[in-house]
Design an enzyme around this catalytic site. Structure first.
Site, mmCIF file in Angstrom:
data_model
loop_
_atom_site.group_PDB
_atom_site.id
_atom_site.type_symbol
_atom_site.label_atom_id
_atom_site.label_comp_id
_atom_site.label_asym_id
_atom_site.label_seq_id
_atom_site.Cartn_x
_atom_site.Cartn_y
_atom_site.Cartn_z
ATOM 1 N N SER A 36 0.846 -1.186 0.000
ATOM 2 C CA SER A 36 0.000 0.000 0.000
ATOM 3 C C SER A 36 0.886 1.241 0.000
ATOM 4 O O SER A 36 2.085 1.164 0.269
ATOM 5 C CB SER A 36 -0.903 -0.005 1.238
ATOM 6 O OG SER A 36 -0.120 -0.006 2.404
ATOM 7 N N ALA A 37 0.300 2.368 -0.274
ATOM 8 C CA ALA A 37 1.068 3.611 -0.306
ATOM 9 C C ALA A 37 1.730 3.894 1.036
ATOM 10 O O ALA A 37 2.831 4.438 1.092
ATOM 11 C CB ALA A 37 0.155 4.769 -0.696
ATOM 12 N N CYS A 38 1.088 3.467 2.123
ATOM 13 C CA CYS A 38 1.651 3.748 3.450
ATOM 14 C C CYS A 38 2.864 2.875 3.772
ATOM 15 O O CYS A 38 3.590 3.157 4.715
ATOM 16 C CB CYS A 38 0.588 3.610 4.541
ATOM 17 S SG CYS A 38 -0.279 2.053 4.560
ATOM 18 N N THR A 39 3.122 1.823 2.979
ATOM 19 C CA THR A 39 4.324 1.003 3.196
ATOM 20 C C THR A 39 5.310 1.158 2.038
ATOM 21 O O THR A 39 6.212 0.354 1.884
ATOM 22 C CB THR A 39 3.971 -0.493 3.364
ATOM 23 O OG1 THR A 39 3.268 -0.942 2.216
ATOM 24 C CG2 THR A 39 3.142 -0.728 4.613
ATOM 25 N N SER A 40 5.145 2.183 1.245
ATOM 26 C CA SER A 40 6.014 2.416 0.095
ATOM 27 C C SER A 40 7.480 2.452 0.517
ATOM 28 O O SER A 40 7.847 3.112 1.487
ATOM 29 C CB SER A 40 5.640 3.737 -0.572
ATOM 30 O OG SER A 40 6.446 3.972 -1.693
#
Length: 87
Positions: A36-40
């Site tokens: 997800s974008a939050c774990t990029s």
């Protein structure tokens, strides 16, 4: 259809490594993410997918982001490259 962003699709590739697919597509100038974008930028599996399904599914998923600027031809190229990887 409800409660989702129309431009983002997360696809599960059972039996395949999400990061390996990301690397292969990157080498073919196709930008995607395995989290997800939050774990990029992290090697950790997507906390969103893990919380909905499990860690195995998260490790075998790839996130595709689309915009109004993408063309059918671009999508066809991505599908062709995915078929090449899966063979």
């Amino acid at each position: 259809k409800a409660n989702r962003s129309v431009g983002i699709s997360n696809v599960y590739f059972d039996g395949y490594s999400g990061p390996s697919i990301v690397m292969f597509l990157d080498m073919n100038k196709i930008c995607v993410s395995s989290g997800s974008a939050c774990t990029s930028g992290s090697e950790q599996p997507s906390i969103v997918i893990t919380s909905i399904y499990d860690e195995n599914r998260a490790k075998s998923s790839v996130r595709f982001s689309f915009s109004f600027e993408n063309t059918k031809e671009e999508v066809d190229i991505v599908i062709s490259k995915l078929k090449e990887f899966i063979k």
